[in-house]
Structure formats: structure tokens, C-alpha cells
Design an enzyme around this catalytic site. Structure first.
Site, PDB file in Angstrom:
ATOM      1  N   ASP A 295      -0.181  -6.455  -1.097  1.00 33.62           N
ATOM      2  CA  ASP A 295       0.584  -5.221  -0.938  1.00 33.62           C
ATOM      3  C   ASP A 295      -0.073  -4.322   0.109  1.00 33.62           C
ATOM      4  O   ASP A 295      -1.299  -4.153   0.118  1.00 33.62           O
ATOM      5  CB  ASP A 295       0.633  -4.500  -2.292  1.00 33.62           C
ATOM      6  CG  ASP A 295       1.564  -3.316  -2.297  1.00 33.62           C
ATOM      7  OD1 ASP A 295       2.743  -3.484  -1.946  1.00 33.62           O
ATOM      8  OD2 ASP A 295       1.117  -2.209  -2.664  1.00 33.62           O
TER       9      ASP A 295
ATOM     10  N   GLU B  34       2.114  -7.873   3.445  1.00 35.48           N
ATOM     11  CA  GLU B  34       3.068  -6.817   3.773  1.00 35.48           C
ATOM     12  C   GLU B  34       2.430  -5.940   4.847  1.00 35.48           C
ATOM     13  O   GLU B  34       1.556  -5.122   4.558  1.00 35.48           O
ATOM     14  CB  GLU B  34       3.402  -5.990   2.529  1.00 35.48           C
ATOM     15  CG  GLU B  34       4.405  -4.886   2.799  1.00 35.48           C
ATOM     16  CD  GLU B  34       4.570  -3.941   1.616  1.00 35.48           C
ATOM     17  OE1 GLU B  34       5.717  -3.553   1.328  1.00 35.48           O
ATOM     18  OE2 GLU B  34       3.563  -3.577   0.976  1.00 35.48           O
TER      19      GLU B  34
END
Length: 553
Positions: free
Chosen positions: A204, A244
Site C-alpha cells: 500500500d 501502489e
């Protein structure tokens, strides 16, 4: 690289499917999805053709940010099951040829994590330096990730009279990546889940993860990613890192490790995703074509992860203000459909007014672009959002399995569901798996077909992008070229039929084009010219088949 040896690079030709355990399938009918429910649906995913399952956070959490506020990196949210249930899902998936990757969310913790609870008690706490503290916020603060919800990235702690940093929400204090003990804890977390059988991690917010605290010199912050990748290779030679990284292409290349690689294996192509929606709004593929032309080549073994929709808002932050407004006006005309000034809280089918031609054209494009396709749960049946749920949660409604109670997700009372079902034309009554599995013309069957075509076309995952000029302005023509084969694809972004000419370059005499979606075969002249008709929002996939080619699919 010898691309015939692909055993350790499975992600180059994977089909990734992202789901949230709590909204997928409820086995014990308490209104919350669980691992036991997911285990019952592994055969569905295998039948669909999924080869990699990406699980959103399932860790213990106060659940103030849909599980991304984690209070135990080694645990399982008891609502969802236990470690035994988790391992059973891993085993069942592997038996069906499906690998499992999990979210690694280690740029912050929940403020209920024992580390932060201890850190707040005293400046002398062992865990104090696990977080970022200052006597006063810096004069030039970085902007908050959530404008309108957080006014600052610094929060005052009255007990110890210092401020802690939180790039996201104030209940998510940032971990101090400059602390070697924090980096060691992250590596131990990775090792723990690898030992339980996962095949990798979706990391993330990677740029925030490796950014050191203000004023701290760590040298090259990418050293941490390189160390993490080397650790994975030691523990599991074929484990993957999917990152990401919502940055311009030139900066994204650094997160692959530059030309040499050695950092992330996969990165989401946010730039082309945003350009796709601008092209859809204009019925003109030029913006997408420009983005794809700017997409840099990746290191050997790495790949772009292509996606249409993910679990967050549909971010448009890399478009200009005028371009973003175009997309807003086309697909999110109401203010409640927008969030943070940059994103849309809708799924694709409602944005395209449910037009099956446009929807199918978009997914054809997704599976034909070089790279690894990523689906968000429910995309395969055309699920919509629930606009009554605020913010990002609008697209995180329960999976719709049948037209029965709660869409077959749970037998509990509707008021106990973890999230409410859509109640409009995209409700389970109209959109569900059971109905579409028995309909050969359904979106579900179409997505299954695309996956089958993708999986017998290894050049898509392993090849390099080609872009071709066409004689029709509304058509995007691209190809994928590799030693494993070559294919070209054409997509009509307009609502009118077109006839277009495309030239792919000189070919051997006797070369044919084989339609990958039908029986048609056509000859190419030696200059590589062909003229084709495309229906409104139509598309074609064509394999370039030289004389003597024995491939049949």
C-alpha cells in the site's frame, strides 16, 4: 532473459482478482463475509480463470478505514475466522492453481496498535521511535492525502506534549521507516505470511512507505525496497511484490529498480487508467494512446498491472484541472459522486449508462494491453455502486451471488450486513452470478472468454507494446510483440461503425491474421496492411500467424 523459463515469473501472465473478505461471502450468517465463505467460492474463481487472488486487509483493526488501520500485523480479524481458516483458503486456492497475495500496509498502524499505545505513554517508551514525533509541526507541511477530512498531517498528543505524523488519518500514525527496528518488524511480518503460504504482497502507498521523516538522511530510500525484494527471494524465490505507486511514469520506473530491476515486480499503471477515462469521456482514444506511448519499458521480469477500477476512489489526480472536469461532467455529474476533489465513487457500468457495448470494449482493452490484468470483485458481473454509502465505501458493497435474500451473500437480516446492497437497477435482483452463469451472452461469460483468450496468448504478458496509426480517428490500434508470438488489437471508442486501415509493418509472404474471438482468417500482404470494419464500440483481437505457425488459439 530466457522467456521460455517462466516458472518464477508467474505474475507476467497472471489474472489477478481483488476482494475484501468481509464483503465476499458470509458462511456463518452474521452479516460479515469470512474465510470459510471465501473457501466455498474458490471453485467459482477457478472456473472464471483467476490465477492470483489478492486479499484486502483481514487483520485485527478498529475498522475506521475499512481495515487499513491495523492493530496487529500477525493476526486475523476474529469476525473473519482464524489462522486455520486462512491456511485452508491458501491450500484450497493452490489446489486449483490460484496463488494468493495479501495487502501489506506498513506505512502506518492503527492508534490502537500496542506499539502506539505504548509510545503515547511516555517519551521514554521502547516504541516511541517507532513513530514520527516533533515538538512543533514543520513550517511547510506536506498536504494531507484526504483533503476535506484532515486539516493537517500532524496531531498533538497532550500527554507527552509532542506532535505525531499521520500522512493519512489521525487515527493512523505513521511508522518511522528510519528506525532499523521498524524495518526489521516489517521484514518479520513479511516472513510470517510467507511461511503461511502466500505468494506475495500488494504494498500500500509505496512512496509514503519509503519516504524518511523530514530532516532525516537515509541515503537512497529505495534501498529498503531492494532489501525487501532480496528477503523475498531468499524465503520464496517466486514471491511477488505488487506496488501502489501513483506517480508519473519516470518516477515509477525508479520503483521497479530502474533498468536493472530488483524492487517491485508489478506496478499499477495509474497514468493510463486515468487517460482511459478521459478517452471514454471524449469518445476519442488519443489521450490513452499518448499515455501508452509514454509508458516506459520495464526491467526483465517486471510488468505493468492494468486495471479499470480498484477498491478506492477512481483517482483522476494526474489529469489537468480541465481534463478532470471533463471526466467529472461525463461520469460523475453530481457532487455526491465525487470525493477529495480528485476522484469518483462509482463503478464502471453506471458510469457508462449500462451500455454493454462500451463496457465490453473497455474490458477487451484491459485484457489485450501488455501487462497483467487486475479485476476488482464484482466487475465480472457488472456490479454497480451504492450511492447511499459515503466516499470510497460506495463501491465496496457485498458480492451479488443470486437474486435471493441479500444477494445470496448472507442469510442474516439486511440491517446486520457489513454494508448495504445497492437498491437500484444494479441490485442483486438484476445483477447476480447465478443469472449470468446460465446466460451465454452475459458479461460474466464474456469476461471468462477474455480470460481464456488472454491465458492462451502469452505474448500479451511477455511482449512489448506496439502502437499503429489508423485511418479512423476514433480507433485505437495496438499490438504486442514477443518471441512467443504477436497479436494486434483494435478498439472503436465511438458510437458509429467504422472502416479503418492499419499497417503493422512488413511481414513474411503467406502471413495470416487469425481472429481470436471468432473463426475468421484473413491474408496480410507483405507490407502488413489490412482493412477492417468495427461495429460501434467494437473491437478485434488478431493473431499474426506466419507460414508454418502451428498455434491454434
Amino acid at each position: 532473459m530466457n522467456i521460455t523459463d517462466t516458472s518464477d515469473l508467474w505474475w507476467k501472465s497472471a489474472v489477478v482478482y481483488c476482494l475484501d473478505i468481509e464483503t465476499y461471502m458470509d458462511d456463518n450468517n452474521d452479516g460479515v463475509g469470512d474465510f470459510a465463505g471465501l473457501a466455498r467460492r474458490i471453485d467459482y474463481l477457478a472456473d472464471l480463470g483467476i490465477t492470483c487472488l489478492w486479499l484486502m486487509p483481514f487483520y485485527p483493526s478498529p475498522d475506521r478505514d475499512d481495515g487499513y488501520d491495523i492493530s496487529d500485523f500477525y493476526g486475523i480479524d476474529p469476525r473473519l475466522g482464524n489462522h486455520g481458516d486462512f491456511v485452508e483458503v491458501i491450500r484450497t486456492a493452490k489446489d486449483r492453481g490460484i496463488r494468493v497475495i495479501v495487502d501489506l500496509v506498513v506505512n502506518h498502524t492503527s492508534d490502537k496498535h500496542p506499539w502506539f499505545v505504548s509510545a503515547k505513554r511516555s517519551r521514554d517508551s521502547f516504541y516511541r521511535d517507532f513513530y514520527v514525533w516533533r515538538d512543533e509541526p514543520p513550517a511547510n507541511e506536506q498536504p494531507t492525502v484526504f483533503p476535506g477530512e484532515e486539516a493537517s498531517v500532524w496531531e498533538h498528543d497532550p500527554r507527552t506534549d509532542q506532535y505525531f505524523q499521520h500522512v493519512f488519518y489521525k487515527h493512523q500514525p505513521d511508522l518511522n521507516i528510519a528506525n532499523p527496528r521498524v524495518r526489521d518488524e516489517i521484514v518479520k511480518t513479511v516472513g510470517f505470511w510467507l511461511a503461511l503460504g502466500v505468494s506475495g504482497f500488494r504494498i500500500d502507498a509505496v512512496p509514503f512507505l519509503i519516504e524518511p521523516p523530514d530532516g532525516v538522511d537515509l541515503g537512497d530510500p529505495h534501498d529498503f525496497l531492494r532489501d525487501l525484494k532480496r528477503f523475498l527471494q531468499r524465503r520464496s524465490s517466486d514471491a511477488a511484490l505488487l506496488g501502489e505507486v501513483n506517480l508519473p511514469f519516470a518516477e515509477q520506473l525508479d520503483f521497479f529498480g530502474g533498468e536493472r530491476g530488483g524492487e517491485l515486480d508489478l506496478q499499477f499503471d495509474f497514468m493510463s487508467m486515468q487517460a482511459l477515462y478521459l478517452s471514454l469521456a471524449r469518445s476519442d482514444p488519443s489521450a490513452l494512446r499518448e499515455s501508452l506511448a509514454a509508458r516506459p519499458a520495464v526491467p526483465d521480469g517486471a510488468a505493468w498491472a492494468n486495471f479499470v477500477r480498484n477498491h478506492d476512489e477512481l483517482t483522476l489526480d494526474k489529469l489537468s484541472d480541465a481534463e478532470r472536469e471533463e471526466v467529472f461532467e461525463a461520469f460523475a455529474p453530481e457532487e455526491y459522486q465525487r470525493v477529495y476533489g480528485r476522484g469518483i465513487t462509482r463503478r464502471l457500468p453506471p458510469m457508462l449508462d449500462g451500455d454493454p457495448r462500451r463496457i465490453r470494449m473497455v474490458y477487451s482493452l484491459l485484457f489485450s494491453l501488455p501487462g497483467t490484468p487486475v479485476l476488482f470483485y464484482g466487475e465480472e458481473i457488472g456490479m454497480g455502486e451504492n450511492s447511499d454509502v459515503p466516499g470510497r465505501g460506495a463501491v465496496r458493497t457485498p458480492m451479488q451471488w443470486t437474486d435471493g435474500k441479500n444477494g445470496g451473500f448472507s442469510q442474516t437480516s439486511p440491517g446486520r450486513l457489513v454494508a448495504p446492497m445497492p437498491g437500484d437497477g444494479y441490485s442483486p435482483e438484476h445483477v447476480n452470478v447465478l443469472k449470468q452463469r446460465n446466460d451465454p451472452d452475459s458479461l460474466l461469460q464474456f469476461i471468462r472468454h477474455l480470460i481464456r483468450r488472454y491465458r492462451v496468448s502469452p505474448e500479451i504478458g511477455w511482449g512489448e507494446l506496439e502502437l499503429f496509426e489508423t485511418s479512423a480517428d476514433g480507433v485505437l490500434a495496438h499490438g504486442v510483440l514477443s518471441p512467443l508470438g504477436r497479436m494486434i488489437a483494435l478498439h472503436n471508442f465511438t458510437a458509429v461503425p467504422v472502416r479503418t486501415r492499419v499497417e503493422i509493418g512488413a511481414v513474411e509472404e503467406g502471413t495470416m491474421l487469425l481472429d481470436l474471438h471468432g473463426p475468421e482468417r484473413m491474408a496480410l500482404d507483405v507490407s502488413g496492411r489490412v482493412e477492417l470494419e468495427l461495429a460501434p464500440y467494437g473491437f478485434r483481437w488478431l493473431r499474426v500467424s506466419p507460414p508454418g505457425d502451428t498455434r491454434i488459439g
